[in-house]
Motif scaffolding. Sequence first.
Motif, PDB file in Angstrom:
ATOM      1  N   ALA A  63       0.823  -1.211   0.000  1.00  0.00           N
ATOM      2  CA  ALA A  63       0.000   0.000   0.000  1.00  0.00           C
ATOM      3  C   ALA A  63       0.854   1.256   0.000  1.00  0.00           C
ATOM      4  CB  ALA A  63      -0.939  -0.009   1.210  1.00  0.00           C
ATOM      5  N   SER A  64       1.957   1.232   0.756  1.00  0.00           N
ATOM      6  CA  SER A  64       2.825   2.408   0.772  1.00  0.00           C
ATOM      7  C   SER A  64       3.491   2.644  -0.575  1.00  0.00           C
ATOM      8  CB  SER A  64       3.886   2.256   1.860  1.00  0.00           C
ATOM      9  OG  SER A  64       4.792   1.216   1.548  1.00  0.00           O
ATOM     10  N   MET A  65       3.688   1.572  -1.346  1.00  0.00           N
ATOM     11  CA  MET A  65       4.309   1.708  -2.659  1.00  0.00           C
ATOM     12  C   MET A  65       3.379   2.355  -3.678  1.00  0.00           C
ATOM     13  SD  MET A  65       6.548  -1.711  -3.338  1.00  0.00           S
ATOM     14  CE  MET A  65       6.801  -1.115  -5.009  1.00  0.00           C
ATOM     15  N   LEU A  66       2.065   2.277  -3.448  1.00  0.00           N
ATOM     16  CA  LEU A  66       1.114   2.811  -4.430  1.00  0.00           C
ATOM     17  C   LEU A  66       1.295   4.302  -4.665  1.00  0.00           C
ATOM     18  CD1 LEU A  66      -2.235   0.993  -3.518  1.00  0.00           C
ATOM     19  CD2 LEU A  66      -0.759   0.584  -5.492  1.00  0.00           C
ATOM     20  N   SER A  67       1.659   5.011  -3.620  1.00  0.00           N
ATOM     21  CA  SER A  67       1.755   6.472  -3.731  1.00  0.00           C
ATOM     22  C   SER A  67       3.174   6.963  -3.963  1.00  0.00           C
ATOM     23  CB  SER A  67       1.188   7.127  -2.465  1.00  0.00           C
ATOM     24  OG  SER A  67       1.870   6.653  -1.318  1.00  0.00           O
ATOM     25  N   LEU A  68       4.149   6.072  -4.066  1.00  0.00           N
ATOM     26  CA  LEU A  68       5.531   6.521  -4.252  1.00  0.00           C
ATOM     27  C   LEU A  68       5.733   7.241  -5.578  1.00  0.00           C
ATOM     28  CD1 LEU A  68       7.755   3.604  -2.888  1.00  0.00           C
ATOM     29  CD2 LEU A  68       7.414   5.876  -1.907  1.00  0.00           C
ATOM     30  N   GLY A  69       5.048   6.789  -6.612  1.00  0.00           N
ATOM     31  CA  GLY A  69       5.211   7.414  -7.921  1.00  0.00           C
ATOM     32  C   GLY A  69       4.803   8.871  -7.957  1.00  0.00           C
ATOM     33  N   ARG A  70       3.933   9.279  -7.028  1.00  0.00           N
ATOM     34  CA  ARG A  70       3.477  10.671  -6.991  1.00  0.00           C
ATOM     35  C   ARG A  70       4.334  11.556  -6.099  1.00  0.00           C
ATOM     36  NH1 ARG A  70      -1.248   7.665  -6.184  1.00  0.00           N
ATOM     37  NH2 ARG A  70      -1.280   8.258  -3.991  1.00  0.00           N
ATOM     38  N   LEU A  71       5.376  10.996  -5.498  1.00  0.00           N
ATOM     39  CA  LEU A  71       6.160  11.765  -4.536  1.00  0.00           C
ATOM     40  C   LEU A  71       6.816  12.980  -5.176  1.00  0.00           C
ATOM     41  CD1 LEU A  71       7.168  11.970  -1.653  1.00  0.00           C
ATOM     42  CD2 LEU A  71       8.995  10.371  -2.221  1.00  0.00           C
ATOM     43  N   PHE A  72       7.420  12.795  -6.355  1.00  0.00           N
ATOM     44  CA  PHE A  72       8.048  13.909  -7.072  1.00  0.00           C
ATOM     45  C   PHE A  72       7.449  14.135  -8.453  1.00  0.00           C
ATOM     46  CE2 PHE A  72      11.465  12.060  -4.369  1.00  0.00           C
ATOM     47  CZ  PHE A  72      11.636  13.139  -3.522  1.00  0.00           C
ATOM     48  N   ALA A  73       6.636  13.206  -8.944  1.00  0.00           N
ATOM     49  CA  ALA A  73       6.156  13.282 -10.321  1.00  0.00           C
ATOM     50  C   ALA A  73       5.273  14.502 -10.556  1.00  0.00           C
ATOM     51  CB  ALA A  73       5.390  12.008 -10.682  1.00  0.00           C
ATOM     52  N   LEU A  74       4.404  14.823  -9.600  1.00  0.00           N
ATOM     53  CA  LEU A  74       3.509  15.975  -9.800  1.00  0.00           C
ATOM     54  C   LEU A  74       4.288  17.288  -9.815  1.00  0.00           C
ATOM     55  CD1 LEU A  74       0.521  14.878  -7.529  1.00  0.00           C
ATOM     56  CD2 LEU A  74       0.717  14.709 -10.014  1.00  0.00           C
ATOM     57  N   ASP A  75       5.277  17.419  -8.951  1.00  0.00           N
ATOM     58  CA  ASP A  75       6.113  18.623  -8.962  1.00  0.00           C
ATOM     59  C   ASP A  75       6.930  18.711 -10.246  1.00  0.00           C
ATOM     60  OD1 ASP A  75       5.246  19.432  -6.453  1.00  0.00           O
ATOM     61  OD2 ASP A  75       6.772  18.277  -5.425  1.00  0.00           O
ATOM     62  N   HIS A  76       7.349  17.563 -10.744  1.00  0.00           N
ATOM     63  CA  HIS A  76       8.087  17.547 -12.004  1.00  0.00           C
ATOM     64  C   HIS A  76       7.192  17.927 -13.168  1.00  0.00           C
ATOM     65  CE1 HIS A  76       9.963  15.374 -15.517  1.00  0.00           C
ATOM     66  NE2 HIS A  76      10.967  16.118 -15.116  1.00  0.00           N
ATOM     67  N   ALA A  77       5.930  17.491 -13.136  1.00  0.00           N
ATOM     68  CA  ALA A  77       5.018  17.763 -14.238  1.00  0.00           C
ATOM     69  C   ALA A  77       4.611  19.234 -14.302  1.00  0.00           C
ATOM     70  CB  ALA A  77       3.770  16.885 -14.107  1.00  0.00           C
ATOM     71  N   ASP A  78       4.412  19.886 -13.146  1.00  0.00           N
ATOM     72  CA  ASP A  78       3.979  21.290 -13.178  1.00  0.00           C
ATOM     73  C   ASP A  78       5.136  22.280 -13.110  1.00  0.00           C
ATOM     74  OD1 ASP A  78       4.802  21.293 -10.532  1.00  0.00           O
ATOM     75  OD2 ASP A  78       2.787  21.261  -9.702  1.00  0.00           O
ATOM     76  N   GLY A  79       6.372  21.790 -13.114  1.00  0.00           N
ATOM     77  CA  GLY A  79       7.525  22.676 -13.193  1.00  0.00           C
ATOM     78  C   GLY A  79       8.001  23.254 -11.881  1.00  0.00           C
ATOM     79  N   THR A  80       7.470  22.801 -10.754  1.00  0.00           N
ATOM     80  CA  THR A  80       7.908  23.353  -9.470  1.00  0.00           C
ATOM     81  C   THR A  80       9.131  22.651  -8.903  1.00  0.00           C
ATOM     82  OG1 THR A  80       6.369  21.892  -8.298  1.00  0.00           O
ATOM     83  CG2 THR A  80       5.584  24.096  -8.861  1.00  0.00           C
ATOM     84  N   LEU A  81       9.514  21.526  -9.495  1.00  0.00           N
ATOM     85  CA  LEU A  81      10.667  20.804  -8.960  1.00  0.00           C
ATOM     86  C   LEU A  81      11.970  21.520  -9.294  1.00  0.00           C
ATOM     87  CD1 LEU A  81      11.486  18.292  -7.401  1.00  0.00           C
ATOM     88  CD2 LEU A  81      11.618  17.054  -9.571  1.00  0.00           C
ATOM     89  N   GLU A  82      12.060  22.135 -10.477  1.00  0.00           N
ATOM     90  CA  GLU A  82      13.286  22.834 -10.850  1.00  0.00           C
ATOM     91  C   GLU A  82      13.597  23.992  -9.905  1.00  0.00           C
ATOM     92  OE1 GLU A  82      11.016  21.838 -12.878  1.00  0.00           O
ATOM     93  OE2 GLU A  82      11.961  20.612 -14.431  1.00  0.00           O
ATOM     94  N   PRO A  83      12.617  24.862  -9.550  1.00  0.00           N
ATOM     95  CA  PRO A  83      12.937  25.909  -8.566  1.00  0.00           C
ATOM     96  C   PRO A  83      13.352  25.357  -7.215  1.00  0.00           C
ATOM     97  CG  PRO A  83      10.933  26.462  -9.758  1.00  0.00           C
ATOM     98  CD  PRO A  83      11.286  25.072 -10.155  1.00  0.00           C
ATOM     99  N   MET A  84      12.820  24.190  -6.830  1.00  0.00           N
ATOM    100  CA  MET A  84      13.249  23.592  -5.564  1.00  0.00           C
ATOM    101  C   MET A  84      14.728  23.232  -5.603  1.00  0.00           C
ATOM    102  SD  MET A  84      10.077  21.063  -4.560  1.00  0.00           S
ATOM    103  CE  MET A  84       8.430  21.711  -4.262  1.00  0.00           C
TER     104      MET A  84
END
Length: 222
Positions: A63-84
């Motif tokens: 169950a904990s693995m189900l949400s791992l893919g969203r840990l950084f993927a959403l920030d990467h998709a909307d461009g907020t990961l680069e400023p971080m």
Amino acid sequence: MWVVFLAVIRRDLMLAFRRRADVLTTLFFFLMVVSLFPLGVGPERELLRTMAPGILWVAALLASMLSLGRLFALDHADGTLEPMLLAPEPLTVIVAGKVLAHWLVSGLPLVALAPLLALQFDLPPDAIGVLLASLLLGTPTLSLIGGVGAALTLGLRGGGVLLALLVLPLYIPVLIFGAGAVVAQSAGLASSAHLQLLGGVLAAACALTPWATAAALHIALD
């Protein structure tokens, strides 16, 4: 850095509450997997008690693995990961905040739900207490290790399968020590050694994985 750490946690928690379906998916998966086993194996009390630690721990791990893919993927998709990554604050602080928020959303609810589900297996109260302690020590470790895998597979096609292949071997010690603590307690043996090993693994993960995750994010975005 403390202000940034708390701000990252608050931001991720607010985003998670806006996507409550993702949180409920993890909980329902854990609930359904654990609840189906007593229906499938029958009402034999001793058999259920023997199987309970492994079933509960494997279900919590998956169950904990189900949400791992969203840990950084959403920030990467909307461009907020680069400023971080370009922020003046250490990236390890931001990573630690995101991992803690991930555990609060996906790990802590599993810990709270596990004692209730353990009643289906007729576990004694002392074994349920050890189960709760083992999950409190083990599930943060799953999030910390999973963060490294999520960063390494960020943006890759078929990243979910690769993520599972990367983190599952590293999850095995946590699974063995966590389930072993409950088994030892149910057998009348001391469970402190297993819990201490879980605590040691958690301490090592807290010290090492934020640095590894930050390095993996730099590699993924280069």
